[in-house]
Design a protein around this motif. Sequence first.
Motif, PDB file in Angstrom:
ATOM      1  N   THR A 140      -2.466  -6.559  -0.832  1.00  0.00           N
ATOM      2  CA  THR A 140      -1.206  -6.479  -0.074  1.00  0.00           C
ATOM      3  C   THR A 140      -1.415  -6.904   1.372  1.00  0.00           C
ATOM      4  O   THR A 140      -0.589  -7.627   1.955  1.00  0.00           O
ATOM      5  CB  THR A 140      -0.640  -5.044  -0.120  1.00  0.00           C
ATOM      6  OG1 THR A 140      -0.421  -4.670  -1.481  1.00  0.00           O
ATOM      7  CG2 THR A 140       0.679  -4.945   0.636  1.00  0.00           C
ATOM      8  N   VAL A 141      -2.532  -6.478   1.959  1.00  0.00           N
ATOM      9  CA  VAL A 141      -2.847  -6.876   3.338  1.00  0.00           C
ATOM     10  C   VAL A 141      -2.980  -8.393   3.426  1.00  0.00           C
ATOM     11  O   VAL A 141      -2.463  -9.021   4.354  1.00  0.00           O
ATOM     12  CB  VAL A 141      -4.140  -6.188   3.815  1.00  0.00           C
ATOM     13  CG1 VAL A 141      -4.595  -6.766   5.161  1.00  0.00           C
ATOM     14  CG2 VAL A 141      -3.925  -4.683   3.936  1.00  0.00           C
ATOM     15  N   ASP A 165       5.479  -5.355   8.456  1.00  0.00           N
ATOM     16  CA  ASP A 165       4.996  -5.321   7.067  1.00  0.00           C
ATOM     17  C   ASP A 165       3.471  -5.250   7.024  1.00  0.00           C
ATOM     18  O   ASP A 165       2.896  -4.491   6.233  1.00  0.00           O
ATOM     19  CB  ASP A 165       5.476  -6.560   6.306  1.00  0.00           C
ATOM     20  CG  ASP A 165       6.974  -6.525   6.017  1.00  0.00           C
ATOM     21  OD1 ASP A 165       7.564  -5.429   6.092  1.00  0.00           O
ATOM     22  OD2 ASP A 165       7.549  -7.593   5.716  1.00  0.00           O
ATOM     23  N   ASN A 221       0.574  -9.984   3.121  1.00  0.00           N
ATOM     24  CA  ASN A 221       1.378  -9.787   4.329  1.00  0.00           C
ATOM     25  C   ASN A 221       0.817 -10.563   5.515  1.00  0.00           C
ATOM     26  O   ASN A 221       1.575 -11.053   6.371  1.00  0.00           O
ATOM     27  CB  ASN A 221       1.472  -8.297   4.662  1.00  0.00           C
ATOM     28  CG  ASN A 221       2.372  -7.546   3.698  1.00  0.00           C
ATOM     29  OD1 ASN A 221       3.229  -8.145   3.047  1.00  0.00           O
ATOM     30  ND2 ASN A 221       2.187  -6.238   3.586  1.00  0.00           N
ATOM     31  N   SER A 245       0.932  -2.008   5.824  1.00  0.00           N
ATOM     32  CA  SER A 245      -0.005  -2.201   4.719  1.00  0.00           C
ATOM     33  C   SER A 245      -1.438  -1.839   5.082  1.00  0.00           C
ATOM     34  O   SER A 245      -2.288  -1.750   4.189  1.00  0.00           O
ATOM     35  CB  SER A 245       0.058  -3.644   4.207  1.00  0.00           C
ATOM     36  OG  SER A 245      -0.366  -4.563   5.194  1.00  0.00           O
TER      37      SER A 245
END
Length: 355
Positions: free
Chosen positions: A298-299, A285, A302, A289
Amino acid sequence: MASAAAPARPTLAPPLEQLRHLAGELRLLLPGVRVGEAQETTKEFNPETFWIRLNEAAVKVSREATTLTEVFSRLPMPLPSPQETQRICEQVHAAIKAIIAVYYSLPKDQGITLRKLVRSATLDIVDGMAQLAEVLSITPAQSPENNDLISCNNVWLACQQVPQIPRDNKAAALLMLTKSVNLVKDAHEEMERAVEECDPYCGLSNDIEDNSEQDDVLGCPNNQDSYWSEEDQELIIPCLALVRASKACLKKIRVAVAENGKKDQVAQLDDIVDISDEISPSVDDLALSIYPPMCHLTVRINSAKLVSVVKKALEITKSSHVTPQPEDSWIPLLINAVDHCMNRIKELTQNELEL
């Protein structure tokens, strides 16, 4: 008084139709194997007897697969009679039911990880035999001989894997941990390659505006969304470090299990494998990203998920029998390493939270 007429014998379906029916029956067995529980028994489990029975059952399935293929791929000879087909199909079905029964005889107290490996091998065998029956049921014009052999070979391969299954839960745990290490190693190498190949200056000429055709030839898209900004590249550094730390975590857990793991501590070994299995998907994941166009939030999310899983794996390992002296162990060092990576990622993504 006239004697009663003998009951008419049921008409058997044509051979190829019987094969299709066999394939369907075998497929119906798959869901039960996936969710089936071990059979309750008062008899003491004998591991040596179990593995002998499982190997013998696999050899029997392999033989039946060979017989099925020889009988139905001997073109241009005629197909077997409906009666012979029925006999062959019944033998195949019995062989498959027998190996499933052996799997069900493996108790849960031998280890969930071990049971999963035996279940996976059993599912491969059942599915492979169903595929074989399906291929052989296709009319000869649509069924080249090589397809038959390939499908049969899948059954053989699945049966040949049975003797390779680990014989106890510790060995099963080591196998699964090794797979996890390799998956994370592959993901890390892929991330590093992506960073090298997606360098915005890689393979581009100075006069990029007049060179779109060359960009296409080189495989370097001229869409700016396909490049990393300087901020992106700065963020990638701690992300790669976090994945490296995750890989180191799995390696150290595997070594601890190998050196200190006890075969009779099946529940603790299962717990270690279960949480360790979550690391590779979390790495994937995070890896996905970081591709441009990158969403820093998002990084960050995750990365936090991966850190949470890694720290949980370390804590479970620390509290288990595979870490005899947790206070002097390598675990605090790795926890500090992932925390350091996460703190850096938080610093670089702080602006995203303030927007």
